[in-house]
Design an enzyme around this catalytic site. Structure first.
Site, mmCIF file in Angstrom:
data_model
loop_
_atom_site.group_PDB
_atom_site.id
_atom_site.type_symbol
_atom_site.label_atom_id
_atom_site.label_comp_id
_atom_site.label_asym_id
_atom_site.label_seq_id
_atom_site.Cartn_x
_atom_site.Cartn_y
_atom_site.Cartn_z
ATOM 1 N N ARG A 19 0.863 -1.154 0.183
ATOM 2 C CA ARG A 19 0.007 0.063 0.049
ATOM 3 C C ARG A 19 0.829 1.295 0.091
ATOM 4 O O ARG A 19 0.922 1.658 1.168
ATOM 5 C CB ARG A 19 -0.865 0.103 1.131
ATOM 6 C CG ARG A 19 -1.899 1.160 1.468
ATOM 7 C CD ARG A 19 -2.994 0.945 0.584
ATOM 8 N NE ARG A 19 -3.836 -0.200 0.494
ATOM 9 C CZ ARG A 19 -4.458 -0.431 -0.328
ATOM 10 N NH1 ARG A 19 -4.581 0.359 -1.541
ATOM 11 N NH2 ARG A 19 -5.291 -1.557 -0.386
ATOM 12 N N GLN A 37 -7.660 -7.911 -8.233
ATOM 13 C CA GLN A 37 -8.059 -6.406 -8.524
ATOM 14 C C GLN A 37 -6.650 -6.011 -8.908
ATOM 15 O O GLN A 37 -5.782 -6.179 -8.328
ATOM 16 C CB GLN A 37 -8.515 -5.651 -7.174
ATOM 17 C CG GLN A 37 -8.346 -4.076 -7.340
ATOM 18 C CD GLN A 37 -9.599 -3.645 -7.067
ATOM 19 O OE1 GLN A 37 -10.648 -3.597 -7.309
ATOM 20 N NE2 GLN A 37 -9.427 -2.510 -6.012
ATOM 21 N N ARG A 42 1.518 -6.208 -10.132
ATOM 22 C CA ARG A 42 1.859 -5.599 -8.855
ATOM 23 C C ARG A 42 2.118 -6.582 -7.727
ATOM 24 O O ARG A 42 2.656 -6.275 -6.799
ATOM 25 C CB ARG A 42 0.898 -4.591 -8.317
ATOM 26 C CG ARG A 42 -0.482 -5.055 -7.900
ATOM 27 C CD ARG A 42 -1.354 -3.865 -7.414
ATOM 28 N NE ARG A 42 -2.510 -4.390 -7.104
ATOM 29 C CZ ARG A 42 -3.442 -3.551 -6.368
ATOM 30 N NH1 ARG A 42 -3.307 -2.444 -5.917
ATOM 31 N NH2 ARG A 42 -4.518 -4.213 -5.883
ATOM 32 N N HIS A 115 0.064 3.378 -10.364
ATOM 33 C CA HIS A 115 -0.821 3.804 -9.402
ATOM 34 C C HIS A 115 0.084 4.552 -8.434
ATOM 35 O O HIS A 115 0.126 4.099 -7.060
ATOM 36 C CB HIS A 115 -1.389 2.621 -8.590
ATOM 37 C CG HIS A 115 -2.643 2.592 -7.765
ATOM 38 N ND1 HIS A 115 -2.623 3.428 -6.813
ATOM 39 C CD2 HIS A 115 -3.773 2.044 -7.754
ATOM 40 C CE1 HIS A 115 -3.790 3.355 -6.110
ATOM 41 N NE2 HIS A 115 -4.480 2.593 -7.009
ATOM 42 N N GLU A 219 -2.848 8.835 -10.846
ATOM 43 C CA GLU A 219 -2.323 7.518 -11.550
ATOM 44 C C GLU A 219 -2.137 7.743 -13.051
ATOM 45 O O GLU A 219 -3.639 7.731 -13.500
ATOM 46 C CB GLU A 219 -3.231 6.161 -10.916
ATOM 47 C CG GLU A 219 -3.392 6.435 -9.409
ATOM 48 C CD GLU A 219 -4.545 5.480 -9.121
ATOM 49 O OE1 GLU A 219 -4.948 4.658 -9.921
ATOM 50 O OE2 GLU A 219 -4.955 5.711 -7.811
HETATM 51 O O1 LIG Z 1 -7.145 -1.428 -2.941
HETATM 52 P P1 LIG Z 1 -6.400 -1.545 -4.291
HETATM 53 O O2 LIG Z 1 -6.603 -2.729 -4.822
HETATM 54 O O3 LIG Z 1 -4.995 -1.063 -4.308
HETATM 55 O O4 LIG Z 1 -7.372 -0.369 -5.179
HETATM 56 C C1 LIG Z 1 -7.060 1.227 -4.560
HETATM 57 C C2 LIG Z 1 -8.069 1.936 -5.601
HETATM 58 O O5 LIG Z 1 -7.314 1.997 -6.618
HETATM 59 C C3 LIG Z 1 -7.803 3.027 -7.675
HETATM 60 O O6 LIG Z 1 -7.036 3.158 -8.740
HETATM 61 C C4 LIG Z 1 -9.237 2.732 -8.039
HETATM 62 O O7 LIG Z 1 -9.868 3.544 -8.789
HETATM 63 C C5 LIG Z 1 -10.040 2.375 -6.603
HETATM 64 O O8 LIG Z 1 -11.391 1.853 -7.141
HETATM 65 C C6 LIG Z 1 -9.413 1.543 -5.720
HETATM 66 O O9 LIG Z 1 -10.138 1.476 -4.666
#
Ligand SMILES: O=P(O)(O)OC[C@H]1O[C@@H](O)[C@H](O)[C@@H](O)[C@@H]1O
EC number: 5.1.3.15
Length: 248
Positions: A19, A37, A42, A115, A219
């Site tokens: 994170r 997701q 990553r 990101h 991003e």
């Molecule tokens: O918790 P993750 O998978 O790292 O994603 C964080 C955020 O990433 C962003 O890029 C998305 O638009 C969000 O919807 C998402 O919540």
């Protein structure tokens, strides 16, 4: 670069993305029926093509790559090769990315995004340029589409927007030490802006409840319209982050 933030709760266990820093989103942005997701890049183990090395110019260069393997093919059955070249200059960081489709018969489509988690003293005091007039998908409003009317975007609530066809340059004000950060991007038409704010921060296990004022994700990527790669073709894009010391 102390301009990136990393959550105090971040977990580095190879199972999920850290994170913070700059998670590499590929081949899927957002939820994915076939895997995690934001795709597998990553959380995958990248290969170091070139260890960080000082060039005659004084810059430092490193090159990483990721190719399909059993892990990636368990979710996405395409062959691919990603090359990620980083160049660190005194006040700049360059990211050059290439994705190649080595297949002789299969075409694939993918999304890609950097990101980036920027560290900021107080997100409420940041202004972000480069979105004026752009259409955006607001994920906090069930994906409704709006047009940005503001010259600069400010953040005062849970924000999760996919801005399309943004300008090649964004400036973020009031990053670390009150400086400005310039983002220049090439072949990355979209810009996602994300801050989970207090209500959503509570639901993210690897993010502190009180950390949201000190970060903003801006991003650069290609997500609204996917990249389509025919057999034997490649796509290239880049981003330059530059700390502005002087007023612009
Ligand atoms: O918790 P993750 O998978 O790292 O994603 C964080 C955020 O990433 C962003 O890029 C998305 O638009 C969000 O919807 C998402 O919540």
């Amino acid at each position: 670069m102390h301009f990136f933030c990393c959550s105090k709760q971040a977990v580095f266990d190879g199972k999920r993305a850290i994170r913070g820093g700059i998670p590499f989103v590929f081949p899927q942005f957002g939820q994915w029926a076939f895997g995690p997701q934001h795709g597998f890049a990553r959380i995958a183990r990248w290969h170091v093509e070139k260890m960080p090395e000082r060039l005659p110019s004084g810059d430092v260069e490193a090159v990483f790559s990721l190719m399909d393997d059993d892990f990636t093919r368990s979710m996405w059955h395409f062959q691919f090769r990603l090359t990620y070249r980083l160049i660190l200059r005194e006040k700049e960081l360059h990211f050059n990315i290439g994705v190649y489709n080595p297949s002789k018969e299969l075409t694939f489509s993918c999304q890609m995004l950097l990101h980036t988690y920027f560290k900021v003293p107080d997100v409420r005091r940041c202004q972000i340029t480069g979105m004026h007039g752009c259409m955006f998908i607001d994920k906090t409003r069930e994906g409704a589409v709006y047009q940005e009317t503001r010259e600069v975007v400010t953040i005062n609530e849970w924000t999760d927007r996919i801005y399309q066809n943004t300008m090649q340059e964004h400036i973020i004000t009031n990053v670390v030490s009150g400086r400005k950060m310039r983002i220049q991007k090439y072949n990355f038409p979209d810009t996602v802006i994300w801050n989970p704010w207090a209500e959503y921060a509570k639901e993210i296990p690897d993010f502190g409840d009180d950390e949201f004022p000190n970060m903003v994700c801006v991003e650069a990527g290609r997500v609204a319209a996917p990249i389509v790669l025919l057999p034997g073709t490649a796509f290239e894009a880049s981003q330059i982050l530059q700390v502005c010391v002087i007023f612009i």
